[in-house]
Design an enzyme around this catalytic site. Sequence first.
Site, mmCIF file in Angstrom:
data_model
loop_
_atom_site.group_PDB
_atom_site.id
_atom_site.type_symbol
_atom_site.label_atom_id
_atom_site.label_comp_id
_atom_site.label_asym_id
_atom_site.label_seq_id
_atom_site.Cartn_x
_atom_site.Cartn_y
_atom_site.Cartn_z
ATOM 1 N N TYR A 136 -1.578 5.562 -26.957
ATOM 2 C CA TYR A 136 -2.995 4.393 -27.130
ATOM 3 C C TYR A 136 -2.615 3.240 -27.549
ATOM 4 C CZ TYR A 136 -7.247 3.533 -29.380
ATOM 5 O OH TYR A 136 -8.299 2.397 -29.011
ATOM 6 N N GLN A 183 -15.286 -7.943 -36.114
ATOM 7 C CA GLN A 183 -15.465 -7.544 -34.806
ATOM 8 C C GLN A 183 -17.099 -6.256 -34.457
ATOM 9 O OE1 GLN A 183 -14.332 -4.456 -33.311
ATOM 10 N NE2 GLN A 183 -15.720 -4.797 -31.455
ATOM 11 N N TYR A 188 -19.129 -3.633 -32.361
ATOM 12 C CA TYR A 188 -19.033 -3.666 -30.751
ATOM 13 C C TYR A 188 -20.609 -2.722 -30.834
ATOM 14 C CZ TYR A 188 -14.402 -1.891 -29.423
ATOM 15 O OH TYR A 188 -13.449 -1.773 -29.018
ATOM 16 N N THR A 237 -17.815 -8.077 -29.428
ATOM 17 C CA THR A 237 -16.896 -7.225 -28.221
ATOM 18 C C THR A 237 -17.976 -6.927 -27.281
ATOM 19 O OG1 THR A 237 -14.742 -6.923 -29.905
ATOM 20 C CG2 THR A 237 -15.354 -5.628 -27.202
ATOM 21 N N ARG A 279 -8.692 6.072 -19.355
ATOM 22 C CA ARG A 279 -7.201 5.921 -19.951
ATOM 23 C C ARG A 279 -6.635 6.592 -19.311
ATOM 24 N NH1 ARG A 279 -8.841 2.541 -24.929
ATOM 25 N NH2 ARG A 279 -10.247 1.109 -24.223
ATOM 26 N N HIS A 323 -9.878 -6.812 -22.723
ATOM 27 C CA HIS A 323 -9.635 -6.193 -23.589
ATOM 28 C C HIS A 323 -7.848 -5.318 -23.404
ATOM 29 C CE1 HIS A 323 -12.269 -4.117 -26.127
ATOM 30 N NE2 HIS A 323 -10.583 -3.202 -26.353
ATOM 31 N N ARG A 343 -7.484 -2.429 -20.987
ATOM 32 C CA ARG A 343 -8.032 -1.250 -21.527
ATOM 33 C C ARG A 343 -9.261 -0.813 -20.970
ATOM 34 N NH1 ARG A 343 -4.507 -0.013 -25.807
ATOM 35 N NH2 ARG A 343 -6.310 1.349 -26.679
#
Length: 374
Positions: A28, A131, A133, A159, A168, A282, A285
């Site tokens: 991860y 941070q 989101y 972000t 991913r 990022h 990612r």
Amino acid sequence: MPNLEALASFEDFRAAAKRALPRILFDYIDGGSYSETTLKRNVNAFQDLTLDQRVMLDMSNISSEIELFGEKLAAPIILAPVGFSGMYAKRGEVQAAKAAYSHNLPFCLSTVGICSIDEVTQDAGKAPWFQLYMIKDRACIADLLAKAQDNGSKVLVLTADLQTPGARYRDVRSGMMRKLSVVEYMKRGLEGVMKAHWSYNVMLKGRPHTFGNLQGVLPENASFDEAWKWISQNFDPSVNWDDLAFIREHWKGPIVLKGIMTAEDAKLAVEHELDGIVVSNHGGRQLDGAPTSVSVLPEIVEVVDKKLKVLLDSGVRTGLDVLKARQLGADACLIGRPWAFALAAGGQQGVDRLLTLMKAELRTAQVLSGISSC
Ligand code: FNR
């Protein structure tokens, strides 16, 4: 725990983290999106940059200190927001914040940290940067911002590049992002037990494993997997420049927009009077195929023309890389995987060792390239 004094480079921390963590967590952290092309290029791009070698200059008195958002930092290095860090080491966000503060560097707490902002502030002794989101529920965002400010958090990192999670492959294979079959579940349990130090410290002594900042927002009694599924489904793809008005209403300090990768978006960030941006893909990612952040840095620095702070991440692995980014006009760099691996390898002491090395590398690079102040 490995002999931390014997760890010299990012690759050493990565290898130590690989030994310490169950595969699902290592992948991860380590992985990127799709074929991981941008992820690989991020690192190679720094290796392709050069610094001028200078000699016969008095370099007996040098400094790496900078001032950023009213704070004096020992070096232009910030610990980037990294989700789930309390799964890499016991109460991981607190340990990493303690290490960062002991080096006089900022720690930025992720929305999806395991430890809440209250816990980090109390146990590390100072509020982290926060941070955010953008999730769909705006009332929840207002609460999150109020909590961060009540704790004394000074800088908001918004972000912008996770309108939806990137694909991913490693996380699909490992089961990080899907429901496991019974056999897979048992295998995962067995692997956890084999990582004895991690099992004892994180699984046994490091609970609760909840998303600390999202308590009261997530469905009640949600398992970790269910909580992550809820979060993934609640990232808001409608977010746009108009939403900054809402954020401003609820946040009084500096706002830094993370995920700017074009001169066009940097110009808009200036027009919207942001205090800073993070030039970031990022860490490879999200959009695989995006350029590397150092390759777009010069045009962004030019268009910004010092009207806001330009931070950079994605691929920074050494103090040397930090100096290269500074030479291209970045005010400071964020590091993600380096500290996540260092935390997994040795907890607070691991991150302390990493930051000691990075600061020393930066100073050495300054001396050898004749740059007396950073
Ligand atoms: C991240 N990153 C990230 N960014 C963010 O804004 N909020 C988050 O919760 C996370 N979570 C996260 C988890 C993990 C495991 C990684 C590796 C990264 C991205 C992070 O802040 C930063 O942009 C990149 O990590 C920078 O690239 P490097 O330093 O990892 O190459």
